[in-house]
Design an enzyme around this catalytic site. Structure first.
Site, mmCIF file in Angstrom:
data_model
loop_
_atom_site.group_PDB
_atom_site.id
_atom_site.type_symbol
_atom_site.label_atom_id
_atom_site.label_comp_id
_atom_site.label_asym_id
_atom_site.label_seq_id
_atom_site.Cartn_x
_atom_site.Cartn_y
_atom_site.Cartn_z
ATOM 1 C CE1 TYR A 149 -3.623 2.357 0.476
ATOM 2 C CE2 TYR A 149 -2.619 3.036 2.465
ATOM 3 C CZ TYR A 149 -3.646 3.311 1.640
ATOM 4 O OH TYR A 149 -4.538 4.397 1.685
ATOM 5 C CG ASP A 244 5.582 3.667 1.210
ATOM 6 O OD1 ASP A 244 5.929 4.292 2.091
ATOM 7 O OD2 ASP A 244 4.514 3.374 0.700
ATOM 8 C CE LYS A 272 0.530 4.619 8.543
ATOM 9 N NZ LYS A 272 0.677 3.774 7.397
#
Ligand SMILES: *Cc1c(COP(=O)(O)O)cnc(C)c1O
Length: 432
Positions: A149, A244, A272
């Site tokens: 994702y 990522d 995050k």
């Protein structure tokens, strides 16, 4: 020992109202508990390793707001720094010294990053890095991996993980074919498939993007040689390698997966943890590539709230706290105890399970495994996971409401918290 006090009356009321106000009652899909069934919990407050819902049930939290709460929720030093920053205002829309401080910390920590641009989410970081890899190479095609994702931008909604996997959506309507025709996909941990894509598309592939440790299809670590192989293949083919690390950055090691595995990509996305619980994303990498970003170069990318002083403050304080020696050893110790404990309990009760951890990131699949990719992960017994999830919830343990999400610990989790969790798991697993 389901606490007799476990009731969810207020959660139910609030969520019923929310469903009339917002699609599915939520601001992000996985929160709705669709894949595990039952009532989602509406939160009231968080502190350390714990969350409290609106009915005053207390839980040990293994979601940690999907990763950022690595120092524990609402850490007093983060809150204090935020109070001070708040006094100076909430947004400047102009340069601030705080951006230098966080930029320097990120550049010092992450091996591939020589320059960095701050944005407001992981999705934004991945969108920008996609444009940048195309701008730099003059090529349009990219390779991503099934179950990985990279946020919800059109070009990445092909065999994507997280909510897309959780809800079993193939690809999303509203994504035009033209947006994904340049997105090639391969199974994770399959170097031969990547090699074949390079051979079929000579001089057309701008780069390969991946979660170096997958967290959005459940927890799937890279096989030995996979990251090395990608580094070699991209170099040989004049393509860029993009990690990522929105989830893994400052999570599995201070310098992320690239530090942990000793493989340096060309570009990296972050999010995050670097926002310390406030909305932040970032992308960075080689100076020659980053110099293409406006206003230094022609690749346009901007943001009204980017580099926001509150978000920078929470990020700086969080990274400072993580620098304390022993942080990642502690996370590894308690998380290994948890992951090993869960596996052992489930196996003793005769269930097919597999899983593991890297530092404070872990996963458990209800399948005998091994799980090397998303196809393997999909063999999990989802009905069993749902019952496990609900049983744990009723015993005060909050796990990600999907088989296809990794779990997270924090430095605020104690050995006692882990023991309590395993005790609850033993009860729940016995009754599955
Ligand atoms: C969470 C995540 C994203 C998206 O970040 P948002 O802040 O939710 O937009 C992208 N990539 C990975 C690996 C993630 O875990």
């Amino acid at each position: 020992m389901v606490t007799t006090s476990f009731k969810t009356t207020k959660s139910e009321e609030i969520f019923a109202a929310a469903q009339k106000l917002m699609p599915g009652g939520v601001s992000s899909p996985v929160r709705a508990f669709k894949s595990v069934g039952g009532q989602p919990i509406v939160f009231d407050r968080v502190k350390g390793a714990y969350i409290w819902d609106v009915d005053d049930n207390q839980y040990i939290d293994y979601v940690g707001t999907w990763g950022p709460a690595i120092c524990g929720h609402a850490h007093p030093e983060v809150i204090e720094a935020l109070h001070k920053a708040l006094e100076k205002g909430t947004s400047f829309g102009a340069p601030s010294y705080l951006e230098n401080v966080l930029a320097e910390m990120v550049i010092d920590a992450v091996p591939s990053i020589e320059m960095v641009r701050f944005v407001n989410s992981g999705t934004e970081a991945c969108m920008a890095v996609l444009r940048l890899m195309r701008a730099f190479t003059g090529r349009d095609k990219i390779i991503k991996f099934e179950g990985c994702y990279h946020g919800h931008a059109d070009m990445f909604l092909v065999k994507a993980g997280s909510g897309v996997a959780t809800l079993g959506l193939p690809d999303s309507p509203g994504v035009p074919k033209s947006a994904t025709q340049n997105t090639l996909t391969a199974p994770f941990n399959d170097l031969e498939a990547v090699k074949a894509l390079f051979e079929e598309n000579p001089d057309q592939i701008a780069g390969v993007i991946l979660e170096p440790v997958v967290g959005n299809a459940g927890f799937i670590p890279p096989d030995g040689g996979f990251l090395e192989g990608l580094r070699v293949l991209t170099k040989e083919n004049g393509a860029l390698l993009i990690f990522d690390e929105v989830m893994t950055g400052f999570r599995i090691a201070y310098g992320g997966a690239q530090e942990k595995f000793g493989i340096t990509p060309d570009l990296t996305t972050l999010g995050k943890i670097i926002g310390g619980g406030l909305p932040v994303g970032a992308y960075g990498g080689r100076r020659d590539i980053m110099s293409m970003v406006a206003p230094s170069g022609p690749m346009y990318q901007a943001g009204t709230l980017s580099g926001n002083p509150l978000a920078m403050t929470a990020g700086i304080k969080t990274l400072e706290l993580l620098q304390k020696s022993g942080t990642y050893e502690y996370l590894d110790r308690i998380t290994k105890k948890l992951a090993d404990g869960l596996l052992q309990i489930a196996k003793e009760k005769g269930h097919a399970v597999c899983g593991g951890n890297i530092s404070g990131m872990f996963g458990l699949f209800f399948t005998s495994g091994p799980v090397h990719n998303y196809e393997d992960a999909k063999k999990s017994d989802l009905a069993k996971f749902s019952r496990f999830h609900r049983g744990m919830l009723e015993r005060g343990i909050y796990l990600a409401p999907s088989q296809f999400e990794a779990g997270f610990t924090s430095v605020a989790h104690t050995e006692e918290d882990i023991d309590r969790t395993l005790q609850a798991a033993a009860e729940v697993i016995s009754s599955l």
